[in-house]
Structure formats: structure tokens, C-alpha cells
Design a protein around this motif. Structure first.
Motif, mmCIF file in Angstrom:
data_model
loop_
_atom_site.group_PDB
_atom_site.id
_atom_site.type_symbol
_atom_site.label_atom_id
_atom_site.label_comp_id
_atom_site.label_asym_id
_atom_site.label_seq_id
_atom_site.Cartn_x
_atom_site.Cartn_y
_atom_site.Cartn_z
ATOM 1 N N GLY A 22 -0.237 -2.009 23.240
ATOM 2 C CA GLY A 22 -1.095 -2.009 24.434
ATOM 3 C C GLY A 22 -0.999 -3.331 25.163
ATOM 4 N N SER A 23 -0.916 -4.408 24.399
ATOM 5 C CA SER A 23 -0.791 -5.724 25.016
ATOM 6 C C SER A 23 0.578 -5.902 25.656
ATOM 7 C CB SER A 23 -1.018 -6.803 23.955
ATOM 8 O OG SER A 23 -0.619 -8.051 24.447
ATOM 9 N N ALA A 24 1.609 -5.496 24.929
ATOM 10 C CA ALA A 24 2.964 -5.763 25.404
ATOM 11 C C ALA A 24 3.334 -4.902 26.610
ATOM 12 C CB ALA A 24 3.954 -5.530 24.260
ATOM 13 N N VAL A 25 3.057 -3.602 26.522
ATOM 14 C CA VAL A 25 3.440 -2.718 27.623
ATOM 15 C C VAL A 25 2.419 -2.847 28.746
ATOM 16 C CG1 VAL A 25 3.770 -0.329 28.313
ATOM 17 C CG2 VAL A 25 4.563 -1.103 26.092
ATOM 18 N N GLY A 26 2.893 -3.258 29.902
ATOM 19 C CA GLY A 26 1.962 -3.441 31.007
ATOM 20 C C GLY A 26 2.717 -3.632 32.304
ATOM 21 N N LEU A 27 2.103 -4.368 33.199
ATOM 22 C CA LEU A 27 2.742 -4.601 34.491
ATOM 23 C C LEU A 27 4.086 -5.294 34.319
ATOM 24 C CD1 LEU A 27 -0.404 -5.822 36.431
ATOM 25 C CD2 LEU A 27 0.771 -3.627 36.672
ATOM 26 N N GLY A 28 4.196 -6.076 33.244
ATOM 27 C CA GLY A 28 5.450 -6.775 32.991
ATOM 28 C C GLY A 28 6.626 -5.813 32.911
ATOM 29 N N ASN A 29 6.413 -4.671 32.288
ATOM 30 C CA ASN A 29 7.506 -3.711 32.109
ATOM 31 C C ASN A 29 7.783 -2.927 33.380
ATOM 32 O OD1 ASN A 29 5.770 -4.148 29.729
ATOM 33 N ND2 ASN A 29 7.454 -3.151 28.679
ATOM 34 N N TYR A 109 -3.796 -13.845 38.002
ATOM 35 C CA TYR A 109 -2.972 -13.101 38.958
ATOM 36 C C TYR A 109 -2.713 -11.666 38.518
ATOM 37 C CZ TYR A 109 1.598 -13.504 36.501
ATOM 38 O OH TYR A 109 2.639 -13.400 35.619
ATOM 39 N N TYR A 110 -2.739 -11.447 37.206
ATOM 40 C CA TYR A 110 -2.508 -10.099 36.679
ATOM 41 C C TYR A 110 -3.533 -9.118 37.264
ATOM 42 C CZ TYR A 110 -0.479 -7.252 32.905
ATOM 43 O OH TYR A 110 0.222 -6.331 32.170
ATOM 44 N N SER A 111 -4.779 -9.597 37.390
ATOM 45 C CA SER A 111 -5.831 -8.699 37.888
ATOM 46 C C SER A 111 -5.627 -8.383 39.367
ATOM 47 C CB SER A 111 -7.208 -9.305 37.640
ATOM 48 O OG SER A 111 -7.236 -10.622 38.101
ATOM 49 N N PHE A 230 9.324 -13.534 26.812
ATOM 50 C CA PHE A 230 8.028 -13.936 26.265
ATOM 51 C C PHE A 230 6.888 -13.181 26.929
ATOM 52 C CE2 PHE A 230 10.466 -17.479 24.646
ATOM 53 C CZ PHE A 230 9.846 -17.724 23.434
ATOM 54 N N PHE A 231 6.957 -13.088 28.242
ATOM 55 C CA PHE A 231 5.876 -12.444 28.981
ATOM 56 C C PHE A 231 5.716 -10.989 28.560
ATOM 57 C CE2 PHE A 231 4.068 -10.144 32.563
ATOM 58 C CZ PHE A 231 3.016 -10.957 32.950
ATOM 59 N N THR A 232 6.827 -10.273 28.510
ATOM 60 C CA THR A 232 6.732 -8.841 28.266
ATOM 61 C C THR A 232 6.304 -8.537 26.837
ATOM 62 O OG1 THR A 232 7.833 -6.719 28.592
ATOM 63 C CG2 THR A 232 9.169 -8.469 27.662
ATOM 64 N N LEU A 233 6.630 -9.428 25.889
ATOM 65 C CA LEU A 233 6.175 -9.194 24.518
ATOM 66 C C LEU A 233 4.819 -9.859 24.261
ATOM 67 C CD1 LEU A 233 9.534 -9.678 22.547
ATOM 68 C CD2 LEU A 233 8.377 -7.527 23.023
ATOM 69 N N SER A 234 4.209 -10.421 25.294
ATOM 70 C CA SER A 234 2.914 -11.114 25.170
ATOM 71 C C SER A 234 2.979 -12.280 24.189
ATOM 72 C CB SER A 234 1.802 -10.168 24.690
ATOM 73 O OG SER A 234 1.724 -9.032 25.476
ATOM 74 N N LEU A 235 4.107 -13.003 24.195
ATOM 75 C CA LEU A 235 4.302 -14.048 23.188
ATOM 76 C C LEU A 235 4.017 -15.450 23.697
ATOM 77 C CD1 LEU A 235 7.653 -13.159 21.475
ATOM 78 C CD2 LEU A 235 5.334 -12.795 20.663
HETATM 79 N N1 PHE Z 1 2.944 -8.308 28.082
HETATM 80 C C1 PHE Z 1 2.146 -7.990 29.209
HETATM 81 C C2 PHE Z 1 2.960 -7.200 30.217
HETATM 82 O O1 PHE Z 1 4.128 -7.009 30.041
HETATM 83 C C3 PHE Z 1 1.552 -9.205 29.861
HETATM 84 C C4 PHE Z 1 0.933 -10.175 28.916
HETATM 85 C C5 PHE Z 1 1.446 -11.443 28.778
HETATM 86 C C6 PHE Z 1 -0.160 -9.807 28.139
HETATM 87 C C7 PHE Z 1 0.929 -12.351 27.870
HETATM 88 C C8 PHE Z 1 -0.702 -10.688 27.222
HETATM 89 C C9 PHE Z 1 -0.148 -11.947 27.085
HETATM 90 O O2 PHE Z 1 2.465 -6.762 31.194
#
Ligand code: PHE
Length: 456
Positions: A22-29, A109-111, A230-235
């Protein structure tokens, strides 16, 4: 009776997988990956991104989960505890501090971007996608960007939604969101992919993503690929560490991490394969069109397909939910820190951080209109700067320090203990990578990227 607040542990392994996915899959993908791939040569970027995921992202993810699980606390205190156990300096907790800060900055900015998806839910439901072509789809998107009050309204709505669901029981919400809605999102992306192949130019989209010219490999592209891994894996910012701290000791970290990494990568690639065939088949839309790419290309598909209004609405609802389960994890390190260190109530901690993120987010809203040409932040506008400083600086460095800590400073016994469920061969391979390969690559790419960006 002065008992310390006890740190919770999740009962099932699947809870960690669900929360981390849930954390990893998001707007990043779905939003970010296609547009930065489009701006950086397609296949060349995708290749570098995949290499970064395998050589750096996954090994560092194992390290981050392990640190959280060993420390069993929020990222700052977990690092303190782990460092104490191995007799190293308390200074290592700075990794946690930088993480809490990075999570907050990204959330700001994500919001705002998640707000765009909310607006698109409304537009889709109104039938606003019907008959869109390249030009009108761009107009629709541009008029949203220039409408500041709409942007703020949706940004506010998204943050309220995040905080409310957190208050009313994140566990149930998160479980349903990830167990039911994620597979739906996945299925819908596949439908989109098939339809995009049918109405768009699939061959061109596919070749763009999976073939490359050496000339397209650039230093800046490489450092963006690293940052995006890093961003997409929430790392690198403690989100995965915070979730790792709730993971039961009886489970294999490596296997779990591989599942999460695979799902995350699949979603990104499928989103790309749904978007680029449309981009190439639509006049007036280019791969390098920037942050609006998904908001311009996908509505064209929905506008053309049967039941497009229904599918379009559902799609943007699901993307909003994917963003929501990511934004919870952006808040989690800071909330866990405020509650465990300063005995904040969870609700007030959430409210405080979300309000501050809202305030800073106004700067991102303005970065898409009034301030779009401002160059006050190292030659960038505020949104680009926050994106750069988090994805290209804080996350990779945070992750590299985690790898260095685990590879060079942590005592071998607690380290091996956390990985008892993995064979000694797996352990040896992973340990070599996390000790010698990942940190060196991050530092080299980081320095080359800075050179490419500011001096090249
Ligand atoms: N991984 C999330 C995404 O791909 C964004 C995210 C980054 C969430 C860092 C948590 C920490 O959208």
C-alpha cells in the motif's frame, strides 16, 4: 505505574505485505514513473530504473525492514536502539530524523497531486472525458492547474480524508484498501492496457519503454532513476522501517521484500504500457509533456472506450486510494515519533503534521501557476525543489546510510538473527551487496547526478 507505551506487532505476515505494498504502490507508479520516463528517453531510463531497483532498492529495503524490526520503535528511536545494541554512536538516529522530515516534505506535494486525481474523479463522473482529443485533454488539465481554489480545495479534501481514515481505524481501512482495491486497480490497469493497445500504437509505446539508444543514457537520467527507485519503493525515509517495526520476528524479510518489490515494479510497467501507446497515437501529446502525462493521456482512452465514464471514474477513485495508502505511510514515521517520544495522542499528532503539510503544500499549488517560472530554489520552483531534495537527495542518502550501517557497523549476531529465516547463501549474497555494492553505487550516482545537474 509508569509503564512505557508498548509498541504493537502485527499478527500476520500478510499485514506487513499489504501495508508495505500500500505504501509502495501509489502516485509514484502511475503518475510519476511514466512522466519521468517520458522526459528521460524512455527505454534508457527504464533500464537504469530496473537496475537501481535490483542492485540498490531491494537490498536496501531488506536493510530498512531489518532495522525497524530490530529496533521495534519509530525510525528515530529504532535507530537509537539498534545503535546502542551494537555499541555505535547515537548519531545514527539522524537517519530517522532526516526520514521524518522527508516524509513530511513529500506529503506536502503528494497531497496536491492526489488532489488532481480527486478532481478527475469528479470530471470523469460528469462524463467530462467523452470525446476528448489531445488538444481538449490538455486544455482540461491546464485549466485545472490554473484554478488555484480548486487545487487547494482538493488538496484539503485529500488531507482530510487521510487524517479521518487514520483516526477511524487505519487497520481496517488499510486492509480493505489493499486487499480488495489494489487488485481492482491492477485489473483495471490491465483492461486499460488492452484497450490502449487496441486504440493506440502499442508497438511504439512498447519500443519506447523497452528499447534504448546509448545516447539517451545521461547522468541526470541516471540520478533520477536512482531517486525514483527509492521513491517508488518508499525507501530511505523510515516508512518501511516503521512498518518493519510492526512485523513479527517469525517471518522471512527477504521473501517479503521480493514480493513487495515485484508488485510495485509490475504496476509501474503496466501503467507505462497503458499510457505510451496513447501518447504515440494522439497528435499534440508528446512523451516529454511532463507532470500532466497521465492526466492527459488516460482520459482520452476513457473518452473513447465503452463504459468509459464508469471505468474512468473507478480508475481515478482507485488511484486516489493508492495515493491514500501511500500518504498514510508518509505520515507514519512522524506520528509514531511524536506519540512515542512526546506522548502525543495519535489524533493530535496526525492533525498537527497534516496541517503543516497543508500549509507547505500551498507552495506546490502555486508552483503550477503563479510561481511556475520562479527560480528561487537552486534554480527551481518550489515543487521541483522539494521533489529534488527528497527523491534525489534525502531518500538515496538515507538509504545509503542504512546500508552502510547494516553492512559496516551493526554487530553480526543481531543482523544474522533478523535473517534466520533466510539461507546462509542468501544472507551472504545480500550482505556483500549491501556492504559493497549499494552504498558505493548510490554515492557515485549521487555525485555524478549533482555534477550533471549543476555543472554539466
Ligand atoms: N512509494 C510511494 C509512491 O510510489 C510514495 C512514497 C514515498 C510513500 C516515500 C512513502 C514514502 O507513490
Amino acid at each position: 505505574m509508569n509503564q512505557k507505551p508498548k509498541h504493537a506487532i502485527w499478527g500476520r505476515r500478510s499485514t506487513f505485505i499489504l501495508a508495505a505494498t500500500g505504501s509502495a504502490v501509489g502516485l509514484g507508479n502511475i503518475w510519476k514513473f511514466p512522466y519521468i520516463a517520458g522526459e528521460n528517453g524512455g527505454g534508457a531510463f527504464v533500464l537504469m530504473y530496473l537496475l537501481c531497483i535490483c542492485l540498490i532498492g531491494l537490498p536496501v529495503m531488506v536493510a530498512e525492514v531489518l532495522l525497524g524490526r530490530r529496533g521495534r520503535a519509530n525510525p528515530i528511536m529504532a535507530m537509537q536502539k539498534v545503535a546502542h545494541e551494537s555499541g555505535s554512536s547515537r548519531g545514527w538516529s539522524l537517519i530517522g530524523v532526516s526520514g521524518v522530515l522527508a516524509g513530511f516534505l513529500i506529503l506536502s506535494y503528494y497531497s496536491v497531486i492526489a488532489g488532481w486525481t480527486l478532481e478527475y474523479v469528479a470530471t470523469a463522473a460528469r462524463g467530462g472525458f467523452v470525446g476528448l482529443d489531445g488538444v481538449s485533454a490538455k486544455q482540461t488539465f491546464d485549466s485545472l492547474l490554473s484554478n488555484k481554489s480548486a487545487l487547494v480545495r482538493w488538496q484539503t479534501a485529500f488531507l482530510c480524508m487521510t487524517v479521518l481514515v487514520i483516526i477511524f481505524g487505519v487497520k481496517r481501512g488499510l486492509e480493505t484498501a489493499v486487499r480488495v482495491l489494489m487488485p481492482m486497480l491492477f485489473a483495471l490497469l490491465l483492461v486499460l492496457l488492452v484497450y490502449a493497445a487496441y486504440v493506440g500504437d502499442f508497438a511504439a509505446g512498447f519500443l519506447f519503454l523497452f528499447s534504448f539508444k546509448l545516447a539517451d543514457l545521461s547522468l541526470v537520467g541516471l540520478s533520477l532513476a536512482l531517486g525514483h527507485a527509492f521513491f517508488t519503493l518508499s525507501l530511505g525515509m523510515g516508512a518501511i522501517m516503521a512498518y518493519g517495526s510492526y512485523m513479527p520476528s517469525s517471518h522471512s524479510i527477504v521473501k517479503t521484500v521480493l514480493i513487495v518489490g515485484l508488485l510495485d515494479t509490475l504496476v509501474a510497467l503496466i501503467a507505462g504500457l497503458a499510457i505510451f501507446p496513447i501518447v504515440f497515437a494522439t497528435s499534440g501529446v508528446e512523451p516529454g509533456d511532463g507532470s500532466g502525462l497521465m492526466f492527459i493521456s488516460l482520459p482520452i482512452v476513457f473518452g473513447a472506450m465503452p463504459f468509459g465514464t464508469l471505468f474512468g471514474t473507478l480508475f481515478f477513485v482507485l488511484v486516489t486510494l493508492a495515493a491514500w495508502s501511500s500518504s498514510i505511510s508518509l505520515l507514519e514515521p512522524a506520528v509514531a515519533y511524536l506519540t512515542e517520544r512526546f506522548r502525543f495522542h495519535r489524533v493530535s499528532a496526525n492533525l498537527l503534521i497534516a496541517s503543516l503539510a497543508w500549509l507547505l503544500g500551498l507552495g506546490t499549488v502555486l508552483s503550477f501557476n503563479d510561481w511556475s517560472d520562479s527560480r528561487y530554489f537552486l534554480g527551481m520552483n518550489l515543487f521541483n525543489f522539494i521533489d529534488f531534495i527528497t527523491a534525489s537527495v534525502m531518500l538515496p542518502l538515507g538509504g545509503a546510510f542504512m546500508a552502510v550501517y547494516v553492512g559496516w557497523f551493526m554487530r553480526r549476531r543481531p543482523l544474522r538473527h533478523e535473517l534466520t529465516h533466510d539461507s546462509s547463501k542468501t544472507f551472504r549474497y545480500w550482505f556483500m551487496i549491501v556492504r559493497y555494492v549499494s552504498p558505493v553505487l548510490v554515492i557515485v550516482v549521487f555525485i555524478m547526478g549533482l555534477y550533471g545537474k549543476f555543472a554539466g
